[in-house]
Structure formats: C-alpha cells, structure tokens
Design a protein around this motif. Sequence first.
Motif, PDB file in Angstrom:
ATOM      1  N   GLU A  83       0.829  -1.207   0.000  1.00 46.18           N
ATOM      2  CA  GLU A  83       0.000   0.000   0.000  1.00 46.18           C
ATOM      3  C   GLU A  83       0.867   1.262   0.000  1.00 46.18           C
ATOM      4  N   ILE A  84       1.911   1.268   0.829  1.00 47.42           N
ATOM      5  CA  ILE A  84       2.805   2.430   0.894  1.00 47.42           C
ATOM      6  C   ILE A  84       3.570   2.580  -0.420  1.00 47.42           C
ATOM      7  N   ALA A  85       4.044   1.467  -0.978  1.00 49.63           N
ATOM      8  CA  ALA A  85       4.795   1.520  -2.242  1.00 49.63           C
ATOM      9  C   ALA A  85       3.941   2.117  -3.357  1.00 49.63           C
ATOM     10  N   ALA A  86       2.689   1.694  -3.434  1.00 49.84           N
ATOM     11  CA  ALA A  86       1.790   2.208  -4.480  1.00 49.84           C
ATOM     12  C   ALA A  86       1.559   3.710  -4.297  1.00 49.84           C
ATOM     13  N   ALA A  87       1.391   4.139  -3.049  1.00 51.14           N
ATOM     14  CA  ALA A  87       1.184   5.567  -2.786  1.00 51.14           C
ATOM     15  C   ALA A  87       2.441   6.364  -3.116  1.00 51.14           C
ATOM     16  N   PHE A  88       3.601   5.849  -2.724  1.00 53.71           N
ATOM     17  CA  PHE A  88       4.858   6.542  -3.029  1.00 53.71           C
ATOM     18  C   PHE A  88       5.039   6.663  -4.537  1.00 53.71           C
ATOM     19  N   GLU A  89       4.672   5.622  -5.253  1.00 56.45           N
ATOM     20  CA  GLU A  89       4.839   5.620  -6.712  1.00 56.45           C
ATOM     21  C   GLU A  89       3.980   6.709  -7.343  1.00 56.45           C
ATOM     22  N   ASN A 175      14.406  16.926  -7.018  1.00 52.95           N
ATOM     23  CA  ASN A 175      15.140  16.253  -8.086  1.00 52.95           C
ATOM     24  C   ASN A 175      14.652  14.799  -8.104  1.00 52.95           C
ATOM     25  N   PRO A 176      14.107  14.311  -9.238  1.00 51.37           N
ATOM     26  CA  PRO A 176      13.499  12.971  -9.243  1.00 51.37           C
ATOM     27  C   PRO A 176      14.467  11.836  -8.929  1.00 51.37           C
ATOM     28  N   LEU A 177      15.777  12.080  -9.054  1.00 53.72           N
ATOM     29  CA  LEU A 177      16.752  11.021  -8.797  1.00 53.72           C
ATOM     30  C   LEU A 177      17.227  11.005  -7.347  1.00 53.72           C
ATOM     31  N   GLU A 184      17.094  10.291  13.193  1.00 51.38           N
ATOM     32  CA  GLU A 184      17.786  10.585  14.448  1.00 51.38           C
ATOM     33  C   GLU A 184      17.236   9.601  15.474  1.00 51.38           C
ATOM     34  N   ILE A 185      18.045   8.589  15.774  1.00 49.54           N
ATOM     35  CA  ILE A 185      17.572   7.478  16.602  1.00 49.54           C
ATOM     36  C   ILE A 185      17.271   7.920  18.033  1.00 49.54           C
ATOM     37  N   ASN A 186      18.092   8.811  18.590  1.00 49.68           N
ATOM     38  CA  ASN A 186      17.889   9.207  19.986  1.00 49.68           C
ATOM     39  C   ASN A 186      16.550   9.910  20.208  1.00 49.68           C
ATOM     40  N   THR A 187      16.087  10.650  19.195  1.00 46.66           N
ATOM     41  CA  THR A 187      14.803  11.343  19.327  1.00 46.66           C
ATOM     42  C   THR A 187      13.689  10.637  18.553  1.00 46.66           C
ATOM     43  N   LEU A 188      14.027   9.534  17.884  1.00 45.26           N
ATOM     44  CA  LEU A 188      13.060   8.774  17.086  1.00 45.26           C
ATOM     45  C   LEU A 188      12.341   9.687  16.070  1.00 45.26           C
ATOM     46  N   THR A 189      13.154  10.372  15.282  1.00 51.13           N
ATOM     47  CA  THR A 189      12.632  11.285  14.263  1.00 51.13           C
ATOM     48  C   THR A 189      13.119  10.817  12.894  1.00 51.13           C
ATOM     49  N   PHE A 190      12.233  10.924  11.914  1.00 50.07           N
ATOM     50  CA  PHE A 190      12.450  10.321  10.585  1.00 50.07           C
ATOM     51  C   PHE A 190      12.020  11.326   9.522  1.00 50.07           C
ATOM     52  N   SER A 191      12.801  11.423   8.438  1.00 48.67           N
ATOM     53  CA  SER A 191      12.324  12.216   7.297  1.00 48.67           C
ATOM     54  C   SER A 191      12.704  11.536   5.987  1.00 48.67           C
ATOM     55  N   LEU A 192      11.868  11.763   4.997  1.00 49.32           N
ATOM     56  CA  LEU A 192      12.092  11.194   3.671  1.00 49.32           C
ATOM     57  C   LEU A 192      11.637  12.210   2.636  1.00 49.32           C
ATOM     58  N   ARG A 193      12.542  12.545   1.712  1.00 46.00           N
ATOM     59  CA  ARG A 193      12.205  13.480   0.636  1.00 46.00           C
ATOM     60  C   ARG A 193      12.521  12.808  -0.689  1.00 46.00           C
ATOM     61  N   ILE A 194      11.493  12.364  -1.382  1.00 43.43           N
ATOM     62  CA  ILE A 194      11.633  11.696  -2.680  1.00 43.43           C
ATOM     63  C   ILE A 194      10.438  12.080  -3.557  1.00 43.43           C
TER      64      ILE A 194
END
Length: 329
Positions: A83-89, A175-177, A184-194
Amino acid sequence: MAQEIYHPFESFKFGNRNCFLSGEALTSEEEKIQVFPQWLMSRYQLEDKPFKMLDESMATYKDIKIPCAAYISEAFLEPLENEIAAAFETGYDALKEIDELKLFQWAGKLLYGIIFNEIQSGIKLQHSKGEEFNISQSIIHKFSNLHLMLQSLNLPVVFEDFKPYSVFLFKADNNPLEFGYRDEINTLTFSLRIRDFGLIICLQDNGANLSYHKEVYDKIKGQLLHPIQFEEFCGRVFYSAYLFNRLPEYNVMPANGEIYIEAMPLRGLSSKPLFDDWLNKIYGQVLESFWKNWGFLLLEIIKNPEQPMSFLFNPDGSLISEATIELPR
C-alpha cells in the motif's frame, strides 16, 4: 487465547532466532526481511550503497535485515508495504489519502529495524571486549514504547484518544533522482524526501511536535516547497524533537479481546514546559547540516542572531514562493 504484548527489552532478545515483532521462535536464522524495502532500494539503486552505523562501522542498505516470522511478514508487513509503495509511486496526492497510522507503522518498522541492527552490533562489540552491553534507561524506555506501538501491526491495539506520533507531509519540487533520507535514533525522528513529496515523522511524542509547529505548519502545508524550504522545516522539527524533554508513559489494558493503550498526560507532575528553550545558534548549526547541499555556513545563517536565515519566510513573516528561489533542486 488472549494475544500478548511482546517486550524484547525486558529479556534483551536481539538475536536472530526470535521474530522482532512477535518474539516467537523462528525455525532458522535465515528467516529475515529487509529493513529498507526492496522496491525502495531498487528505485534508488541503494542495495550496495554505504550506510553508516552509530559505531562508525559501514554496512550496505541490503545488509540491514531483521528476523521476522514468515506469516508476520506475509499477513501484516507485506500488505502495508504494498500500500505504501503504491502511494509513493503515485506521489503526494496518493500519500495524502493514506491513514497516518500506516505511515507511522511503515516508518516505525524501518527505524526500529535500524535500532535492532545497532543493538545487535553494540552487543557483539561489547562482548568481544568481555564487557556487558550498556544502554541508558531513557533510551530503552523510548525504544520499548516504539516497539509497543508497532505491535498495532499484528495485534488488536487501540490507541485511546491520542496519536503516539506527529506527521508532517508536504508537496516538494524534488530532483526525481534524489533519495533524501534522514533519521535521528535518539529522538526517534524520521524524514524522507523523494518523488514530489517530503515526509517527517516524530515517532514517540504523542503529537507534541505537531502542536509546537502548528502555526508554521498551517501556513505552509498546502504549498509547493523548494527542497531547501522542506529541509528548513525539517531542521526545525529535528531540533524541536531534541528539545522535547518528556518520556511519554502509557497504561496498557487488555479488554474484550483488544489491547487498549492510554497515554498519560505529558505534563505529569513537572511544571517545566514540554520543550527546552530554543537557541538560534544551535538551530543554525542544525540548518547548516540540513542545508549542506547548498553550502550555506553557520556564520551566514545566523548573521542576524535574532532572525536566522530563512527560505520559508520573509522578515515580515510572509511566505516565500518556491518559484522565486534560484537555487538548484
């Protein structure tokens, strides 16, 4: 039979003979899944790229795996992954429609998978020196709570009138590529830019960071952002997650075949604010790191210590349009 919560941090079971999520014994040490999903690694050719661990050792993305029972993977993780893969696509518009809890579960499984590998590596290193593995009680508390929340994947968990996370989602002119991943593991924070979006999740704050940044987030969340604008907001959130000074506590109550999780008030008995004081010099150092692609230095960023450099807002507080920013993507 009532299903039970698994507590790996009570017995410190981080070998490869027990499922990371349910704790049940596995038939083989080869019964593992990738932490970074194959579809994501294939899209960005990540398999053999280096991934630095906390002890400065290097792994590759494809090396990072966790033990997982086959039925857990097939029944719970693969449907979520698909489900996540399809949404990301599709991108931002599809991601907006995904249940936030599923985004939390997906990101949480990824970050917990990295944590699992870090703990395994730390245990091996300490044992090779003839020492016991030590980890702070506050970190164990955070990691244990994240694992508790992740069991909403495979158990009938009900979050009672709260969300254990803060989610921020933006449309970004990337940039599409580029694969823009940060944690940041200590604060349990996550980011993703794609693709055409940027996603930030604080995994263990009961929504505190979302409240903290609400005014700014409300101004920009519907706008198309230049990557440097997204990274600026990302820097704000990663810094505030560092300033967040509470360890959330929960009551866990099995009832009627379900497991209810209730959040205790974050304020507790303390009169301190939930966040320590914001210091622009430290924030500037965070921005310098997040803006590394564009080469801005700390002295430029905090030239005016009262008003650090911003690509989100003009000095009068008005929003800067993405189209006016003449920097590479």
